[in-house]
Design a protein around this motif. Structure first.
Motif, PDB file in Angstrom:
ATOM      1  N   ASN A  50       1.594  32.299  -3.523  1.00 37.45           N
ATOM      2  CA  ASN A  50       1.694  33.472  -2.709  1.00 37.45           C
ATOM      3  C   ASN A  50       3.075  33.704  -2.196  1.00 37.45           C
ATOM      4  O   ASN A  50       3.459  32.715  -1.437  1.00 37.45           O
ATOM      5  CB  ASN A  50       0.478  34.038  -1.757  1.00 37.45           C
ATOM      6  N   GLY A  51       3.862  34.736  -2.210  1.00 34.56           N
ATOM      7  CA  GLY A  51       4.884  34.967  -1.814  1.00 34.56           C
ATOM      8  C   GLY A  51       4.999  34.934  -0.448  1.00 34.56           C
ATOM      9  O   GLY A  51       4.314  35.027   0.262  1.00 34.56           O
ATOM     10  N   GLY A  52       6.344  34.518  -0.003  1.00 34.89           N
ATOM     11  CA  GLY A  52       6.604  34.309   1.526  1.00 34.89           C
ATOM     12  C   GLY A  52       8.142  33.577   1.765  1.00 34.89           C
ATOM     13  O   GLY A  52       8.977  33.903   1.090  1.00 34.89           O
ATOM     14  N   GLU A  53       8.108  33.319   3.082  1.00 39.85           N
ATOM     15  CA  GLU A  53       9.544  32.846   3.531  1.00 39.85           C
ATOM     16  C   GLU A  53       9.386  31.428   3.464  1.00 39.85           C
ATOM     17  O   GLU A  53       8.459  30.678   3.963  1.00 39.85           O
ATOM     18  CB  GLU A  53       9.851  33.496   4.693  1.00 39.85           C
ATOM     19  N   GLU A  54      10.512  30.742   2.972  1.00 44.80           N
ATOM     20  CA  GLU A  54      10.734  29.373   2.786  1.00 44.80           C
ATOM     21  C   GLU A  54      11.703  28.800   3.912  1.00 44.80           C
ATOM     22  O   GLU A  54      12.746  28.829   3.590  1.00 44.80           O
ATOM     23  CB  GLU A  54      11.220  29.155   1.370  1.00 44.80           C
ATOM     24  N   TYR A  55      11.071  27.910   4.798  1.00 43.35           N
ATOM     25  CA  TYR A  55      12.038  27.418   5.805  1.00 43.35           C
ATOM     26  C   TYR A  55      11.771  25.944   5.744  1.00 43.35           C
ATOM     27  O   TYR A  55      11.167  25.147   6.015  1.00 43.35           O
ATOM     28  CB  TYR A  55      11.298  27.905   7.011  1.00 43.35           C
ATOM     29  N   CYS A  56      12.984  25.302   4.702  1.00 42.95           N
ATOM     30  CA  CYS A  56      12.990  23.918   4.501  1.00 42.95           C
ATOM     31  C   CYS A  56      13.072  23.001   5.883  1.00 42.95           C
ATOM     32  O   CYS A  56      12.657  21.932   6.024  1.00 42.95           O
ATOM     33  CB  CYS A  56      14.197  23.741   3.720  1.00 42.95           C
ATOM     34  N   GLY A  57      14.143  23.465   6.657  1.00 43.52           N
ATOM     35  CA  GLY A  57      14.135  22.662   8.010  1.00 43.52           C
ATOM     36  C   GLY A  57      13.020  22.720   8.919  1.00 43.52           C
ATOM     37  O   GLY A  57      12.922  21.439   9.310  1.00 43.52           O
ATOM     38  N   GLU A  58      12.459  23.735   8.906  1.00 40.51           N
ATOM     39  CA  GLU A  58      11.326  23.723   9.762  1.00 40.51           C
ATOM     40  C   GLU A  58      10.084  22.958   9.191  1.00 40.51           C
ATOM     41  O   GLU A  58       9.386  22.318   9.929  1.00 40.51           O
ATOM     42  CB  GLU A  58      10.657  24.953   9.828  1.00 40.51           C
ATOM     43  N   LYS A  69       0.885  -1.287  -0.199  1.00 40.08           N
ATOM     44  CA  LYS A  69      -0.132  -0.102   0.042  1.00 40.08           C
ATOM     45  C   LYS A  69       0.838   1.298  -0.058  1.00 40.08           C
ATOM     46  O   LYS A  69       1.851   1.082   0.413  1.00 40.08           O
ATOM     47  CB  LYS A  69      -0.983   0.123   1.246  1.00 40.08           C
ATOM     48  N   LEU A  70       0.283   2.278  -0.447  1.00 40.87           N
ATOM     49  CA  LEU A  70       0.928   3.688  -0.203  1.00 40.87           C
ATOM     50  C   LEU A  70      -0.016   4.518   0.419  1.00 40.87           C
ATOM     51  O   LEU A  70      -1.078   4.624  -0.126  1.00 40.87           O
ATOM     52  CB  LEU A  70       1.321   4.217  -1.875  1.00 40.87           C
ATOM     53  N   GLN A  71       0.683   5.422   1.224  1.00 37.41           N
ATOM     54  CA  GLN A  71       0.181   6.471   1.953  1.00 37.41           C
ATOM     55  C   GLN A  71       1.058   7.878   1.486  1.00 37.41           C
ATOM     56  O   GLN A  71       2.121   7.822   1.504  1.00 37.41           O
ATOM     57  CB  GLN A  71       0.045   6.377   3.327  1.00 37.41           C
ATOM     58  N   ILE A  72       0.004   8.891   1.292  1.00 39.89           N
ATOM     59  CA  ILE A  72       0.703  10.036   0.450  1.00 39.89           C
ATOM     60  C   ILE A  72       0.283  11.113   1.644  1.00 39.89           C
ATOM     61  O   ILE A  72      -0.798  11.253   1.814  1.00 39.89           O
ATOM     62  CB  ILE A  72       0.466  10.420  -0.931  1.00 39.89           C
ATOM     63  N   ALA A  73       1.354  12.092   2.058  1.00 41.25           N
ATOM     64  CA  ALA A  73       0.802  13.264   2.786  1.00 41.25           C
ATOM     65  C   ALA A  73       1.144  14.437   2.196  1.00 41.25           C
ATOM     66  O   ALA A  73       2.301  14.419   1.273  1.00 41.25           O
ATOM     67  CB  ALA A  73       1.394  13.262   4.232  1.00 41.25           C
ATOM     68  N   LEU A  74       0.621  15.559   2.168  1.00 39.37           N
ATOM     69  CA  LEU A  74       1.201  16.799   1.710  1.00 39.37           C
ATOM     70  C   LEU A  74       0.994  17.952   2.412  1.00 39.37           C
ATOM     71  O   LEU A  74       0.118  17.994   3.230  1.00 39.37           O
ATOM     72  CB  LEU A  74      -0.043  16.965   0.442  1.00 39.37           C
ATOM     73  N   TYR A  75       2.230  18.758   2.443  1.00 40.06           N
ATOM     74  CA  TYR A  75       2.458  20.074   3.232  1.00 40.06           C
ATOM     75  C   TYR A  75       2.813  20.994   2.143  1.00 40.06           C
ATOM     76  O   TYR A  75       3.292  20.749   0.922  1.00 40.06           O
ATOM     77  CB  TYR A  75       3.598  19.766   4.028  1.00 40.06           C
ATOM     78  N   GLN A  76       2.248  22.201   2.335  1.00 43.98           N
ATOM     79  CA  GLN A  76       2.640  23.377   1.549  1.00 43.98           C
ATOM     80  C   GLN A  76       3.534  24.501   2.497  1.00 43.98           C
ATOM     81  O   GLN A  76       3.263  24.186   3.723  1.00 43.98           O
ATOM     82  CB  GLN A  76       1.596  24.309   0.974  1.00 43.98           C
ATOM     83  N   TYR A  77       4.527  25.189   2.023  1.00 42.69           N
ATOM     84  CA  TYR A  77       5.202  25.997   3.026  1.00 42.69           C
ATOM     85  C   TYR A  77       5.832  27.233   2.009  1.00 42.69           C
ATOM     86  O   TYR A  77       5.831  27.253   0.767  1.00 42.69           O
ATOM     87  CB  TYR A  77       6.404  25.398   3.668  1.00 42.69           C
ATOM     88  N   GLY A  78       5.865  28.279   2.753  1.00 41.39           N
ATOM     89  CA  GLY A  78       6.564  29.467   1.912  1.00 41.39           C
ATOM     90  C   GLY A  78       5.653  30.331   1.348  1.00 41.39           C
ATOM     91  O   GLY A  78       5.588  31.135   0.562  1.00 41.39           O
ATOM     92  N   PHE A 105      18.351  26.476   1.081  1.00 41.99           N
ATOM     93  CA  PHE A 105      17.792  25.308   2.025  1.00 41.99           C
ATOM     94  C   PHE A 105      18.211  25.872   3.469  1.00 41.99           C
ATOM     95  O   PHE A 105      17.775  25.125   4.610  1.00 41.99           O
ATOM     96  CB  PHE A 105      18.649  23.837   1.836  1.00 41.99           C
ATOM     97  N   THR A 106      18.945  26.679   3.734  1.00 42.63           N
ATOM     98  CA  THR A 106      19.387  27.079   5.085  1.00 42.63           C
ATOM     99  C   THR A 106      18.494  28.305   5.608  1.00 42.63           C
ATOM    100  O   THR A 106      18.706  28.619   6.808  1.00 42.63           O
ATOM    101  CB  THR A 106      20.799  27.726   4.916  1.00 42.63           C
ATOM    102  N   GLN A 107      17.451  28.597   5.134  1.00 46.95           N
ATOM    103  CA  GLN A 107      16.535  29.822   5.617  1.00 46.95           C
ATOM    104  C   GLN A 107      15.738  29.175   6.831  1.00 46.95           C
ATOM    105  O   GLN A 107      15.490  27.988   7.072  1.00 46.95           O
ATOM    106  CB  GLN A 107      15.796  30.489   4.419  1.00 46.95           C
ATOM    107  N   GLU A 159       3.422  29.801  12.623  1.00 48.44           N
ATOM    108  CA  GLU A 159       3.450  28.400  12.156  1.00 48.44           C
ATOM    109  C   GLU A 159       4.685  28.039  11.175  1.00 48.44           C
ATOM    110  O   GLU A 159       4.911  26.996  10.672  1.00 48.44           O
ATOM    111  CB  GLU A 159       2.195  27.600  11.475  1.00 48.44           C
ATOM    112  N   GLY A 160       5.309  29.193  11.024  1.00 49.08           N
ATOM    113  CA  GLY A 160       6.493  29.437  10.186  1.00 49.08           C
ATOM    114  C   GLY A 160       6.052  29.157   8.677  1.00 49.08           C
ATOM    115  O   GLY A 160       6.826  28.887   7.684  1.00 49.08           O
ATOM    116  N   TYR A 161       4.936  29.605   8.352  1.00 48.35           N
ATOM    117  CA  TYR A 161       4.369  29.635   7.146  1.00 48.35           C
ATOM    118  C   TYR A 161       4.069  28.136   6.460  1.00 48.35           C
ATOM    119  O   TYR A 161       4.728  28.072   5.228  1.00 48.35           O
ATOM    120  CB  TYR A 161       5.331  30.398   6.015  1.00 48.35           C
ATOM    121  N   ILE A 162       3.878  27.217   7.272  1.00 49.34           N
ATOM    122  CA  ILE A 162       3.697  25.870   7.104  1.00 49.34           C
ATOM    123  C   ILE A 162       2.372  25.355   7.385  1.00 49.34           C
ATOM    124  O   ILE A 162       1.715  25.797   8.232  1.00 49.34           O
ATOM    125  CB  ILE A 162       4.881  25.047   7.814  1.00 49.34           C
TER     126      ILE A 162
END
Length: 393
Positions: free
Chosen positions: A137-145, A94-103, A174-176, A111-114
């Motif tokens: 929409n424009g924003g801050e992209e925090y990959c680590g978070e 089986k496959l399970q997919i989750a989805l997040y948006q950020y930035g 990636f460091t933001q 919530e860190g724009y997440i």
């Protein structure tokens, strides 16, 4: 009259991948009570060795419209690729997919724009719906978070045999952010989650802004894509027939309970979403719907009974569609058997036409005409799945 009972939780789809350590030949099923109009998280089901968990973390800032469009268009390519995947012992996991948006500026700064858009799900219509809900929409992209957030919020489980992967896509360094990405990916490695990074831009620029290192620390894949590249779809002589068969396929679904009406409507809406993008996308979705991966036992009586989830006698008339209300038990069973037979016939026709369609595309497609996101994800998944003894028919 006996109070109706409804199957709980979303039926997990079989999109296929699994672990090499011990893929089970059969998923063990436990008898779940059928209680009307209640909801149970599918993650409450006992984990098996036949599960792959993939979290998609997508940058939805202003510059990412192309990425989102590629994800919408190519979801079905990725699904169809794994229709024939197998574990080492021939199991179909089986496959399970989750989805997040950020930035995205529309998201909460606290919530860190997440935002978690979708928890782990095997419902292909739901996955499609959530992808089409994304806007930029424009924003801050925090990959680590965002990586750290997905590790905390999602139930990754503790089964070491399961294949667990993150795909994060974006175009800023990636460091933001305040959270050091190295701490996040270290946490991922401790949870046995592989982090794959997709930089939307020049390969060397992604290397210089630590996207490659973010993947390397968990033995993941680093990829750079042109997210604004126009996906080239090849029209074939079989497309129109497949789309017509898809309409017939929808008529074989028999809704029941609280979820039925809304889920049937979702099915239709996602067909329309695919068609609005391009006819070829609608065809690919129809092919997915003709495969074993498209299972709707949570709201469709044909799938639910086939999967031994319910008995027709357990459903009260008021929870059935009008065409079944007032009919005898034998008449209901006969009706559902007819729908099951009709569905199988239509699905077989679609699969046979798709084989001809794929042969036509293979003869006419240029080597580099596939979607960038599709190529990146498929290649990474195949390499990592091979380590756990996956193969394809």
């Amino acid at each position: 009259m006996k109070k109706a009972r409804q199957i709980l939780g979303m039926a997990l789809m079989a999109l296929t991948l699994s672990s090499a350590y011990g893929c089970e030949l059969k998923t063990k099923r436990t008898a779940n009570p059928i209680i009307a109009h209640a909801v149970v998280n599918e993650n409450d089901e006992k984990e098996t060795n036949n599960t792959v968990k993939i979290a998609l973390l997508l940058d939805t800032s202003n510059s990412m419209d192309g990425l989102i469009n590629q994800a919408k268009a190519q979801l079905w390519d990725i699904v169809n690729k794994f229709t024939h995947a197998k574990c080492g012992n021939e199991a179909r996991p089986k496959l399970q997919i989750a989805l997040y948006q950020y930035g995205n500026d529309n998201l909460s700064s606290r919530e860190g724009y997440i935002q978690q858009v979708l928890d782990f799900s095997g419902d292909l219509d739901e996955i499609s719906e959530k992808l089409f809900s994304l806007t930029t929409n424009g924003g801050e992209e925090y990959c680590g978070e965002v990586i750290q957030t997905s590790l905390k919020q999602l139930d990754w489980g503790k089964n070491a045999d399961n294949l667990k992967m993150i795909f994060i896509a974006g175009n800023e360094p990636f460091t933001q952010g305040k959270l050091n990405y190295k701490d996040a990916v270290t946490n991922a490695k401790e949870k046995d989650v592989v982090v794959n990074t997709i930089f939307c831009g020049n390969y060397d620029q992604g290397v210089n802004t630590d996207w490659k290192n973010g993947a390397k620390l968990t033995d993941g894949e680093y990829m750079a894509i042109d997210h604004n590249r126009q996906v080239v779809h090849i029209d074939t002589p079989y497309d129109e027939v497949i789309i017509k068969l898809n309409s017939k396929l929808n008529k074989t679904y028999v809704s029941y309970g609280a979820l039925g009406v809304s889920k049937m409507q979702m099915q239709s809406v996602q067909d329309s979403n695919a068609m609005e993008m391009e006819e070829a996308v609608a065809v690919k979705r129809a092919v997915s719907k003709s495969s074993r991966m498209y299972n709707n036992a949570s709201w469709d009586l044909v799938d639910a009974i086939e999967d031994d989830k319910i008995e027709i006698s357990d459903i009260a008339d008021e929870d059935l569609p009008k065409e079944l209300q007032g009919k005898s038990a034998d008449a209901k069973v006969q009706y559902l058997e007819e729908k099951k037979s009709e569905r199988a016939k239509i699905q077989k026709e679609i699969q046979e036409l798709n084989r001809k369609r794929e042969a036509f595309i293979s003869e006419n497609q240029k080597e580099d005409s596939k979607g960038e996101l599709e190529n990146a994800m498929l290649e990474a998944i195949q390499r990592q799945a091979k380590k756990k003894n996956y193969k394809w028919d």
